[in-house]
Design a protein around this motif. Structure first.
Motif, PDB file in Angstrom:
ATOM      1  N   LEU A 249       0.861  -1.187   0.000  1.00 45.99           N
ATOM      2  CA  LEU A 249       0.000   0.000   0.000  1.00 45.99           C
ATOM      3  C   LEU A 249       0.893   1.230   0.000  1.00 45.99           C
ATOM      4  O   LEU A 249       1.601   1.484   0.976  1.00 45.99           O
ATOM      5  N   LYS A 250       0.878   1.966  -1.097  1.00 45.77           N
ATOM      6  CA  LYS A 250       1.719   3.145  -1.239  1.00 45.77           C
ATOM      7  C   LYS A 250       0.974   4.378  -0.737  1.00 45.77           C
ATOM      8  O   LYS A 250      -0.205   4.562  -1.002  1.00 45.77           O
ATOM      9  N   ASN A 251       1.690   5.204   0.012  1.00 47.85           N
ATOM     10  CA  ASN A 251       1.202   6.511   0.467  1.00 47.85           C
ATOM     11  C   ASN A 251      -0.018   6.421   1.383  1.00 47.85           C
ATOM     12  O   ASN A 251      -0.997   7.152   1.208  1.00 47.85           O
ATOM     13  N   ARG A 252       0.025   5.548   2.342  1.00 47.10           N
ATOM     14  CA  ARG A 252      -1.026   5.474   3.373  1.00 47.10           C
ATOM     15  C   ARG A 252      -1.115   6.822   4.093  1.00 47.10           C
ATOM     16  O   ARG A 252      -0.106   7.492   4.295  1.00 47.10           O
ATOM     17  N   THR A 253      -2.317   7.209   4.448  1.00 49.52           N
ATOM     18  CA  THR A 253      -2.537   8.429   5.229  1.00 49.52           C
ATOM     19  C   THR A 253      -3.477   8.097   6.385  1.00 49.52           C
ATOM     20  O   THR A 253      -4.138   7.050   6.368  1.00 49.52           O
ATOM     21  N   PRO A 254      -3.575   8.985   7.375  1.00 46.80           N
ATOM     22  CA  PRO A 254      -4.527   8.743   8.459  1.00 46.80           C
ATOM     23  C   PRO A 254      -5.970   8.601   7.977  1.00 46.80           C
ATOM     24  O   PRO A 254      -6.789   7.975   8.641  1.00 46.80           O
ATOM     25  N   GLU A 255      -6.269   9.152   6.809  1.00 42.34           N
ATOM     26  CA  GLU A 255      -7.625   9.081   6.271  1.00 42.34           C
ATOM     27  C   GLU A 255      -7.853   7.855   5.378  1.00 42.34           C
ATOM     28  O   GLU A 255      -8.964   7.638   4.903  1.00 42.34           O
ATOM     29  N   THR A 256      -6.807   7.048   5.132  1.00 41.43           N
ATOM     30  CA  THR A 256      -6.968   5.849   4.323  1.00 41.43           C
ATOM     31  C   THR A 256      -7.975   4.933   5.009  1.00 41.43           C
ATOM     32  O   THR A 256      -7.857   4.638   6.190  1.00 41.43           O
ATOM     33  N   ASN A 257      -8.981   4.481   4.258  1.00 38.97           N
ATOM     34  CA  ASN A 257     -10.060   3.705   4.879  1.00 38.97           C
ATOM     35  C   ASN A 257      -9.768   2.203   4.885  1.00 38.97           C
ATOM     36  O   ASN A 257      -8.817   1.738   4.260  1.00 38.97           O
ATOM     37  N   ASP A 258     -10.601   1.470   5.598  1.00 36.61           N
ATOM     38  CA  ASP A 258     -10.423   0.026   5.746  1.00 36.61           C
ATOM     39  C   ASP A 258     -10.430  -0.701   4.412  1.00 36.61           C
ATOM     40  O   ASP A 258      -9.682  -1.660   4.224  1.00 36.61           O
ATOM     41  N   GLU A 259     -11.258  -0.269   3.479  1.00 35.86           N
ATOM     42  CA  GLU A 259     -11.323  -0.913   2.166  1.00 35.86           C
ATOM     43  C   GLU A 259      -9.984  -0.758   1.424  1.00 35.86           C
ATOM     44  O   GLU A 259      -9.512  -1.692   0.784  1.00 35.86           O
ATOM     45  N   GLU A 260      -9.373   0.415   1.533  1.00 38.56           N
ATOM     46  CA  GLU A 260      -8.098   0.669   0.862  1.00 38.56           C
ATOM     47  C   GLU A 260      -6.935  -0.089   1.516  1.00 38.56           C
ATOM     48  O   GLU A 260      -5.973  -0.420   0.836  1.00 38.56           O
ATOM     49  N   THR A 261      -7.029  -0.379   2.805  1.00 37.14           N
ATOM     50  CA  THR A 261      -5.927  -1.037   3.518  1.00 37.14           C
ATOM     51  C   THR A 261      -6.070  -2.552   3.605  1.00 37.14           C
ATOM     52  O   THR A 261      -5.113  -3.237   3.954  1.00 37.14           O
ATOM     53  N   LYS A 262      -7.235  -3.085   3.278  1.00 40.11           N
ATOM     54  CA  LYS A 262      -7.512  -4.502   3.563  1.00 40.11           C
ATOM     55  C   LYS A 262      -6.514  -5.462   2.917  1.00 40.11           C
ATOM     56  O   LYS A 262      -6.186  -6.487   3.507  1.00 40.11           O
ATOM     57  N   ASP A 263      -5.978  -5.163   1.739  1.00 38.14           N
ATOM     58  CA  ASP A 263      -5.050  -6.072   1.070  1.00 38.14           C
ATOM     59  C   ASP A 263      -3.605  -5.910   1.547  1.00 38.14           C
ATOM     60  O   ASP A 263      -2.751  -6.734   1.239  1.00 38.14           O
ATOM     61  N   ALA A 264      -3.317  -4.841   2.298  1.00 36.69           N
ATOM     62  CA  ALA A 264      -1.961  -4.587   2.786  1.00 36.69           C
ATOM     63  C   ALA A 264      -1.723  -5.175   4.171  1.00 36.69           C
ATOM     64  O   ALA A 264      -0.596  -5.174   4.660  1.00 36.69           O
TER      65      ALA A 264
ATOM     66  N   ALA B 155       1.916  -6.419   7.829  1.00 33.88           N
ATOM     67  CA  ALA B 155       1.472  -5.330   6.953  1.00 33.88           C
ATOM     68  C   ALA B 155       2.656  -4.850   6.126  1.00 33.88           C
ATOM     69  O   ALA B 155       3.817  -4.983   6.541  1.00 33.88           O
ATOM     70  N   HIS B 156       2.348  -4.275   4.959  1.00 37.95           N
ATOM     71  CA  HIS B 156       3.370  -3.736   4.061  1.00 37.95           C
ATOM     72  C   HIS B 156       2.829  -2.451   3.446  1.00 37.95           C
ATOM     73  O   HIS B 156       1.859  -2.479   2.685  1.00 37.95           O
ATOM     74  N   TYR B 157       3.437  -1.332   3.798  1.00 35.77           N
ATOM     75  CA  TYR B 157       2.932  -0.046   3.319  1.00 35.77           C
ATOM     76  C   TYR B 157       3.996   1.035   3.423  1.00 35.77           C
ATOM     77  O   TYR B 157       5.024   0.858   4.080  1.00 35.77           O
ATOM     78  N   SER B 158       3.727   2.168   2.793  1.00 34.80           N
ATOM     79  CA  SER B 158       4.488   3.388   3.000  1.00 34.80           C
ATOM     80  C   SER B 158       3.489   4.475   3.376  1.00 34.80           C
ATOM     81  O   SER B 158       2.280   4.316   3.164  1.00 34.80           O
ATOM     82  N   GLY B 159       4.005   5.549   3.930  1.00 32.85           N
ATOM     83  CA  GLY B 159       3.145   6.660   4.301  1.00 32.85           C
ATOM     84  C   GLY B 159       3.023   6.808   5.800  1.00 32.85           C
ATOM     85  O   GLY B 159       3.938   6.451   6.550  1.00 32.85           O
ATOM     86  N   PHE B 160       1.877   7.306   6.232  1.00 32.01           N
ATOM     87  CA  PHE B 160       1.670   7.691   7.616  1.00 32.01           C
ATOM     88  C   PHE B 160       0.365   7.092   8.135  1.00 32.01           C
ATOM     89  O   PHE B 160      -0.676   7.237   7.505  1.00 32.01           O
ATOM     90  N   SER B 161       0.439   6.445   9.276  1.00 22.82           N
ATOM     91  CA  SER B 161      -0.762   5.853   9.854  1.00 22.82           C
ATOM     92  C   SER B 161      -1.485   6.862  10.742  1.00 22.82           C
ATOM     93  O   SER B 161      -0.932   7.889  11.117  1.00 22.82           O
ATOM     94  N   GLU B 162      -2.715   6.513  11.086  1.00 22.21           N
ATOM     95  CA  GLU B 162      -3.451   7.289  12.074  1.00 22.21           C
ATOM     96  C   GLU B 162      -2.875   6.971  13.458  1.00 22.21           C
ATOM     97  O   GLU B 162      -2.101   6.037  13.628  1.00 22.21           O
ATOM     98  N   TRP B 163      -3.239   7.746  14.464  1.00 27.66           N
ATOM     99  CA  TRP B 163      -2.898   7.430  15.839  1.00 27.66           C
ATOM    100  C   TRP B 163      -3.742   6.236  16.280  1.00 27.66           C
ATOM    101  O   TRP B 163      -4.889   6.106  15.877  1.00 27.66           O
ATOM    102  N   GLU B 164      -3.165   5.383  17.120  1.00 17.96           N
ATOM    103  CA  GLU B 164      -3.917   4.261  17.672  1.00 17.96           C
ATOM    104  C   GLU B 164      -3.393   3.944  19.066  1.00 17.96           C
ATOM    105  O   GLU B 164      -2.284   4.339  19.429  1.00 17.96           O
ATOM    106  N   ARG B 165      -4.232   3.242  19.823  1.00 15.13           N
ATOM    107  CA  ARG B 165      -3.796   2.729  21.123  1.00 15.13           C
ATOM    108  C   ARG B 165      -4.601   1.485  21.465  1.00 15.13           C
ATOM    109  O   ARG B 165      -5.678   1.251  20.915  1.00 15.13           O
ATOM    110  N   HIS B 166      -4.051   0.716  22.406  1.00 12.29           N
ATOM    111  CA  HIS B 166      -4.640  -0.567  22.808  1.00 12.29           C
ATOM    112  C   HIS B 166      -4.776  -0.556  24.324  1.00 12.29           C
ATOM    113  O   HIS B 166      -3.772  -0.488  25.035  1.00 12.29           O
TER     114      HIS B 166
END
Length: 131
Positions: free
Chosen positions: A19-34, A49-60
């Motif tokens: 997944l090239k150029n991931r952003t915090p706004e990238t949705n689940d449909e766009e990320t599902k194959d990565a 996972a395999h991607y470039s770009g920037f993820s959203e903030w997350e916590r567990h």
């Protein structure tokens, strides 16, 4: 009882798409194959996972997250006491993110990552107030 099955991580990466150029706004449909779930584990799962770009903030909130870099590099940013702690990680390095700590990934050129991630996961496209 569930049978144990050996998992070959490189084979699993052959099934995910970069997944090239991931952003915090990238949705689940766009990320599902990565992203791929390798196995359920405790209250979450083991993922690659395999991607470039920037993820959203997350916590567990249910436990620590284990992060292993298997290829490429990333900046893994933890929000501790409202301060960003930047961790430059490359292939072969790992980091354990403490329970409840907001974090995100920045990878301009791409990263292959394996995580052991407790669920549920909270997400935020905006920078949260640190813990």
């Amino acid at each position: 009882m569930t049978k144990s099955v050996a998992i070959t991580i490189n084979e699993e990466f052959s099934r995910v798409k970069f997944l090239k150029n991931r952003t915090p706004e990238t949705n689940d449909e766009e990320t599902k194959d990565a992203f791929a779930l390798l196995s359920e584990y405790r209250d979450g799962g083991i993922y690659v996972a395999h991607y470039s770009g920037f993820s959203e903030w997350e916590r567990h909130l249910n436990g620590d997250e284990f992060v292993q870099i298997l290829g490429g590099e990333t900046m893994l940013i933890l929000l501790e006491g409202n301060q960003e702690k930047r961790n430059n990680l490359s292939s072969g390095q790992m980091l354990v993110i403490p329970k409840g700590v907001w974090h995100r990934f920045e990878s301009a050129n791409g990263v292959k990552v394996m995580t052991i991630t407790p669920q549920p996961t909270e997400h935020s496209t905006e920078r949260p107030i640190g813990t």
